[in-house]
Scaffold this active site. Sequence first.
Site, short mmCIF file in Angstrom:
data_model
loop_
_atom_site.label_atom_id
_atom_site.label_comp_id
_atom_site.label_asym_id
_atom_site.label_seq_id
_atom_site.Cartn_x
_atom_site.Cartn_y
_atom_site.Cartn_z
CB THR A 39 26.83 52.62 20.29
OG1 THR A 39 26.33 53.33 19.16
CG2 THR A 39 27.00 53.59 21.45
NE ARG A 70 24.09 46.09 24.37
CZ ARG A 70 23.88 46.80 23.28
NH1 ARG A 70 22.65 46.87 22.76
NH2 ARG A 70 24.87 47.46 22.70
CG ASP A 113 15.77 44.33 18.07
OD1 ASP A 113 15.41 43.66 17.07
OD2 ASP A 113 16.80 45.02 18.11
CD GLU A 117 21.39 39.82 21.25
OE1 GLU A 117 20.46 40.49 21.71
OE2 GLU A 117 22.37 40.34 20.68
CG HIS A 163 20.72 42.91 18.26
ND1 HIS A 163 21.38 42.57 19.41
CD2 HIS A 163 20.94 44.24 18.08
CE1 HIS A 163 21.99 43.64 19.91
NE2 HIS A 163 21.72 44.66 19.13
CB ALA A 211 15.73 47.88 17.17
CD1 TRP A 212 20.95 46.69 15.43
CD2 TRP A 212 22.17 47.82 13.95
NE1 TRP A 212 21.68 45.77 14.71
CE2 TRP A 212 22.44 46.45 13.80
CE3 TRP A 212 22.83 48.73 13.12
CZ2 TRP A 212 23.33 45.97 12.84
CZ3 TRP A 212 23.71 48.26 12.17
CH2 TRP A 212 23.97 46.88 12.04
#
Length: 313
Positions: A73, A234, A258, A263, A284, A286-287
């Site tokens: 996104t 973020r 997360d 990163e 990272h 969660a998505w």
Amino acid sequence: MIKIVFLDEYSLGGYDLSAIKSLGEYIGYDRTTPEQTLERCKDATVVITNKVYISGQMMSQLPNLKLIAIAATGMNNVELDAAAEIGIEVKNVSGYSTYSVAEATLGAALSLLRNSAYYDNYFKSGAYAATNDIFHSGRPISMLRGKNWGIIGLGAIGHQVAHLAEAFGCNIAYSSTSGVVREERYVHKNLSELLQWADVISIHSPLNAKTAGLIGKSELEQMKSTAIIINVARGGIIDEQALADALNNRNIAAAALDVFSSEPLHSSPLYSLNDPYTLLASPHTAWAADDAVKLLIDGIAANIKNFLLSLPQ
């Protein structure tokens, strides 16, 4: 036939990309370094990127490039002004991860409140087998029901989190990071009021000039000592040093992260907390529920198909 180049396939976890591959001459790279990006994009009509940065300088050297399809996104990995000036379309995919991130948020809250990581380790370490006690109460266990849940950023994900938290019996309020307060069924509080009121804070806002460093030392000091904070938005929104200090000083009870300021996170005070069970962390993810990844792949394919349909026949 158009040439499609995917610069960082690994980001989609090995899922089936046939819906994309069937749309043209396809070349996929597991990972791409900044030094490799320009060369790999040469002759491509469509470039797919998740986190590989594409600058205006690169675009100016890619005369065949007509579409950058972002496998996410967020669009901060493309120099959008330059793309518009050159005439390169940039398309992202929105909405695919709303439910995945919302469920991850609820899961993090439940895990922290129930101290699940501690009790899981108590069992797996052999400590439970070594005792004659049926029960063990090494850390407190709390319910979500009746808790005050404060949401920072009431967008699509924030709304879904509110819906799920309500189902668990939570009281919901939110704070707007944009400054725009819409007509909502939930109470709006300014950030300071929200921090003082909430037992659970979850962050669902974009990273921008208004939210960078939004939660720092003074904000964490306003929270209840029993409260938890969750960031699935973020990393730059929370000051990680201030968070580590707040956890070490017991200013707040726990946190779940997360996302991080960089990163991967190579060095951080979060790796050396006095009590590691006060932090629940994930890389990272969660998505990245399987259903969400499949929706993302379908969205990328749809963006490329729509681009192809727009070409002169």
